[in-house]
Design a protein around this motif. Sequence first.
Motif, mmCIF file in Angstrom:
data_model
loop_
_atom_site.group_PDB
_atom_site.id
_atom_site.type_symbol
_atom_site.label_atom_id
_atom_site.label_comp_id
_atom_site.label_asym_id
_atom_site.label_seq_id
_atom_site.Cartn_x
_atom_site.Cartn_y
_atom_site.Cartn_z
ATOM 1 N N PRO A 74 51.256 45.404 36.793
ATOM 2 C CA PRO A 74 51.330 45.200 35.334
ATOM 3 C C PRO A 74 51.167 43.721 34.946
ATOM 4 C CG PRO A 74 53.075 46.684 36.047
ATOM 5 C CD PRO A 74 52.393 46.192 37.295
ATOM 6 N N HIS A 75 51.700 42.796 35.755
ATOM 7 C CA HIS A 75 51.536 41.368 35.455
ATOM 8 C C HIS A 75 50.057 40.960 35.534
ATOM 9 C CE1 HIS A 75 55.840 40.999 35.516
ATOM 10 N NE2 HIS A 75 55.795 39.695 35.392
ATOM 11 N N LEU A 76 49.356 41.489 36.536
ATOM 12 C CA LEU A 76 47.922 41.170 36.649
ATOM 13 C C LEU A 76 47.173 41.733 35.444
ATOM 14 C CD1 LEU A 76 47.500 41.949 40.445
ATOM 15 C CD2 LEU A 76 47.020 39.742 39.390
ATOM 16 N N GLN A 77 47.525 42.960 35.054
ATOM 17 C CA GLN A 77 46.852 43.606 33.913
ATOM 18 C C GLN A 77 47.040 42.801 32.633
ATOM 19 O OE1 GLN A 77 44.997 46.240 34.245
ATOM 20 N NE2 GLN A 77 45.908 47.865 35.475
ATOM 21 N N MET A 78 48.193 42.169 32.495
ATOM 22 C CA MET A 78 48.486 41.421 31.262
ATOM 23 C C MET A 78 48.055 39.961 31.342
ATOM 24 S SD MET A 78 52.128 42.652 29.954
ATOM 25 C CE MET A 78 52.370 44.191 29.115
ATOM 26 N N GLY A 79 47.413 39.580 32.437
ATOM 27 C CA GLY A 79 46.967 38.190 32.571
ATOM 28 C C GLY A 79 48.124 37.236 32.805
ATOM 29 N N LEU A 80 49.239 37.740 33.339
ATOM 30 C CA LEU A 80 50.390 36.865 33.597
ATOM 31 C C LEU A 80 50.308 36.228 34.975
ATOM 32 C CD1 LEU A 80 53.111 39.192 32.024
ATOM 33 C CD2 LEU A 80 52.333 37.010 31.118
ATOM 34 N N VAL A 81 49.450 36.770 35.833
ATOM 35 C CA VAL A 81 49.197 36.186 37.161
ATOM 36 C C VAL A 81 47.684 36.078 37.268
ATOM 37 C CG1 VAL A 81 49.349 36.572 39.654
ATOM 38 C CG2 VAL A 81 51.219 37.314 38.179
ATOM 39 N N GLU A 82 47.204 34.892 37.628
ATOM 40 C CA GLU A 82 45.746 34.716 37.649
ATOM 41 C C GLU A 82 45.233 34.403 39.043
ATOM 42 O OE1 GLU A 82 44.952 31.874 34.552
ATOM 43 O OE2 GLU A 82 46.026 33.229 33.201
ATOM 44 N N ASP A 83 44.132 35.032 39.377
ATOM 45 C CA ASP A 83 43.362 34.750 40.574
ATOM 46 C C ASP A 83 44.185 34.623 41.865
ATOM 47 O OD1 ASP A 83 40.970 34.446 41.805
ATOM 48 O OD2 ASP A 83 40.981 32.250 41.684
ATOM 49 N N PRO A 84 44.993 35.621 42.157
ATOM 50 C CA PRO A 84 45.799 35.524 43.374
ATOM 51 C C PRO A 84 45.035 35.962 44.619
ATOM 52 C CG PRO A 84 46.270 37.564 42.247
ATOM 53 C CD PRO A 84 45.221 36.873 41.438
ATOM 54 N N LEU A 85 45.535 35.547 45.770
ATOM 55 C CA LEU A 85 45.151 36.187 47.029
ATOM 56 C C LEU A 85 46.259 37.214 47.280
ATOM 57 C CD1 LEU A 85 43.857 36.616 49.832
ATOM 58 C CD2 LEU A 85 45.229 34.702 50.658
ATOM 59 N N LEU A 86 45.931 38.492 47.124
ATOM 60 C CA LEU A 86 46.948 39.527 47.307
ATOM 61 C C LEU A 86 47.132 39.780 48.796
ATOM 62 C CD1 LEU A 86 45.902 42.051 44.516
ATOM 63 C CD2 LEU A 86 47.706 40.324 44.435
ATOM 64 N N VAL A 87 48.371 39.647 49.245
ATOM 65 C CA VAL A 87 48.663 39.843 50.668
ATOM 66 C C VAL A 87 49.476 41.123 50.800
ATOM 67 C CG1 VAL A 87 49.677 38.824 52.726
ATOM 68 C CG2 VAL A 87 48.719 37.336 50.953
ATOM 69 N N SER A 88 48.797 42.166 51.263
ATOM 70 C CA SER A 88 49.445 43.482 51.340
ATOM 71 C C SER A 88 50.404 43.547 52.524
ATOM 72 C CB SER A 88 48.360 44.547 51.507
ATOM 73 O OG SER A 88 48.951 45.771 51.865
ATOM 74 N N LEU A 89 51.523 44.264 52.315
ATOM 75 C CA LEU A 89 52.468 44.458 53.432
ATOM 76 C C LEU A 89 52.227 45.794 54.130
ATOM 77 C CD1 LEU A 89 55.878 43.174 51.936
ATOM 78 C CD2 LEU A 89 54.158 41.912 53.235
ATOM 79 N N LYS A 90 51.219 46.546 53.671
ATOM 80 C CA LYS A 90 50.986 47.909 54.188
ATOM 81 C C LYS A 90 50.725 47.959 55.692
ATOM 82 C CE LYS A 90 51.119 51.246 51.147
ATOM 83 N NZ LYS A 90 50.918 50.870 49.781
ATOM 84 N N GLY A 91 50.126 46.880 56.232
ATOM 85 C CA GLY A 91 49.733 46.916 57.646
ATOM 86 C C GLY A 91 50.843 46.537 58.608
ATOM 87 N N LEU A 92 52.071 46.356 58.102
ATOM 88 C CA LEU A 92 53.158 45.889 58.978
ATOM 89 C C LEU A 92 54.345 46.858 58.959
ATOM 90 C CD1 LEU A 92 52.644 42.258 57.915
ATOM 91 C CD2 LEU A 92 52.874 42.895 60.316
ATOM 92 N N PRO A 93 54.269 47.910 59.787
ATOM 93 C CA PRO A 93 55.347 48.912 59.786
ATOM 94 C C PRO A 93 56.718 48.314 60.106
ATOM 95 C CG PRO A 93 53.544 49.583 61.257
ATOM 96 C CD PRO A 93 53.194 48.233 60.729
ATOM 97 N N SER A 140 50.771 41.430 26.172
ATOM 98 C CA SER A 140 49.371 41.210 26.546
ATOM 99 C C SER A 140 48.982 39.756 26.247
ATOM 100 C CB SER A 140 48.474 42.146 25.731
ATOM 101 O OG SER A 140 48.549 41.772 24.374
ATOM 102 N N ALA A 141 47.858 39.322 26.856
ATOM 103 C CA ALA A 141 47.381 37.954 26.635
ATOM 104 C C ALA A 141 47.088 37.756 25.145
ATOM 105 C CB ALA A 141 46.136 37.704 27.481
ATOM 106 N N PHE A 142 46.514 38.774 24.506
ATOM 107 C CA PHE A 142 46.170 38.716 23.076
ATOM 108 C C PHE A 142 47.427 38.450 22.239
ATOM 109 C CE2 PHE A 142 45.735 41.197 19.102
ATOM 110 C CZ PHE A 142 44.711 40.468 18.515
ATOM 111 N N TRP A 143 48.483 39.207 22.538
ATOM 112 C CA TRP A 143 49.758 39.069 21.810
ATOM 113 C C TRP A 143 50.314 37.672 21.993
ATOM 114 C CZ3 TRP A 143 54.894 37.936 21.973
ATOM 115 C CH2 TRP A 143 55.770 38.614 21.105
ATOM 116 N N ARG A 144 50.333 37.195 23.243
ATOM 117 C CA ARG A 144 50.944 35.893 23.518
ATOM 118 C C ARG A 144 50.113 34.762 22.914
ATOM 119 N NH1 ARG A 144 50.530 35.159 28.762
ATOM 120 N NH2 ARG A 144 49.443 37.108 29.128
ATOM 121 N N GLU A 145 48.792 34.952 22.921
ATOM 122 C CA GLU A 145 47.917 33.910 22.382
ATOM 123 C C GLU A 145 48.172 33.730 20.892
ATOM 124 O OE1 GLU A 145 43.763 34.718 22.688
ATOM 125 O OE2 GLU A 145 43.216 32.640 22.203
#
Lengths: 156, 320
Positions: free
Chosen positions: B32-51, B121-126
Amino acid sequence: MPNPCRLMVNGEIWEGLVDPFETLLEVLRERLDLTGAKQGCSQGECGACTVLVDGNPVMACLMLALEAQNTQIETIESLATQELHPLQIAFVEKGAVQCGFCTPGMVLSAKALIDKNPHFQEQDVRAALAGNHCRCTGYTKIIDAVMSLSTGAKHG
Amino acid sequence: MSYCQPTQLSDLLSCLAHPNARILAGGTDLIPHLQMGLVEDPLLVSLKGLPELKRIEAKPEAIHIGPAVTLQTLIDHKPLREIYPVIGQTLSQIGALQHRQVGTIGGNLCLDTRCSWFNQSAFWRESLGFCLKKGGDICQVAPKSKRCHAVLSCDGAIALAACQARLVLLSRAGKREVSLMEFYRPNGMDHIDLRPGEFIYKILLPHAPPGFQATYFKGRARQSFDFPLLGLAIATQWDGAQRTLSFVLGGVESCLLQVQMQNLDSFLTPEQVQSAIKSCQRLARPMENAFYGPSWRKKMIASFIAQGLQQMNLIQEDAP
Ligand SMILES: Cc1cc2nc3c(=O)[nH]c(=O)nc-3n(C[C@H](O)[C@H](O)[C@H](O)COP(=O)(O)OP(=O)(O)OC[C@H]3O[C@@H](n4cnc5c(N)ncnc54)[C@H](O)[C@@H]3O)c2cc1C
Ligand code: SF4
Ligand code: FES
Ligand code: FES
């Protein structure tokens, strides 16, 4: 940069390239033409995008397609092959559908409950459907429809 | 934006050393943060591969919980339910089933702070001119303030702190341990004590001390699912022949708050109950940045404490 992605949806394998930020919902709706899961809020707030991942209800708008690899995904389209699923029949018979936007998510959340615990009670239905919003029905008929399939409850 | 899914701990630590790295656990807060433009251009590091990050292990000194264990797994975990029922009681009030199935405990502890001027949303905050926490230079809630007052909203942290949980933090620079109370700090734009490249590697829950009992209360707008506007955990234990009480508050500051009372008898006197309420109310400084305002949240502190102490049988019934 697009990444290769392999998904198992309704028992069939789909392979393609996806952007890292493409959600499971976008891939289902726009690449696989499975438009049963609806895009409501894209914020995890409405439940209209609910699909089953390994039998559990999950909001497809909150899951990246890349993260859904190596799981079994079920969408509403898998339910009625030859004939309607008993839950779909119950929704129709009890008048639990009005505009229908929430219905695929409601039915799948209810299916996850029924598959795990056929003796569910009304409080279980309320808990299972708490993440699915309906703007039309007022919920009573939806709960009646699901309750009509409980093997552990009296219903009329 | 890019994505990686390491399958070795050493690779995970290398990915986290990237300046834009963001762990993607269940994604129920980050997406949701990415969708709202609250986090920009991250390198997403998934934890899925580490049981190994999804394990729960009872060791002699503590119960070790991996950060990628889902909330629902913890709720359903029978031994944990027996030792610390308050954890399941609390986690089952987080979001809806769909969030608890994928949302993890590590993600819960690192949940971003929330504010009604920020989670928009970014629109609202702007249209408002943004705020300190993202893109602006004033706090819309407290314009004279130099810091952000967004609210700590993770229910799990409140209950785990009442159970005296500790965190093992790991990065390429090494490992360190902090208590959950120390992990949070009073600034909504920088509220967790994670150094660059560091992540929550483990949550350590001590075995329950003698006479340990705890309960959790959550104030929110809708019961179906909603973030806490006030979260209060009450815990008690015996310290020799004396009772100790601890009240942990969330939803009223950017960090956790705690009031402790020591050297108590079996039951609290009415004066002691009032003193607990007053101390908690004095410590909490809720702002006008959540669905219910400061006065409601302060009033509810009193109500929750009175109900909790009653439920825990810490107030003697009047003799007939
Ligand atoms: C509609 C809705 C309602 C919700 N209601 C509640 C609620 O009532 N109470 C509540 O507490 N939460 C609520 N949540 C938030 C969320 O579902 C849970 O807090 C969940 O546990 C978050 O975990 P996650 O794995 O999904 O986190 P993610 O979204 O994957 O991560 C959250 C943050 O933590 C960081 N992170 C994750 N794991 C680690 C780690 N091991 N070390 C360091 N950083 C890490 C991520 O980088 C990110 O910044 C709600 C969410 C939604 C969408
Ligand atoms: S408390 Fe102030 S700075 Fe922080 S998010 Fe809200 S408006 Fe922005
Ligand atoms: S579209 Fe996913 S929860 Fe609303
Ligand atoms: S039938 Fe219209 S939203 Fe539920």
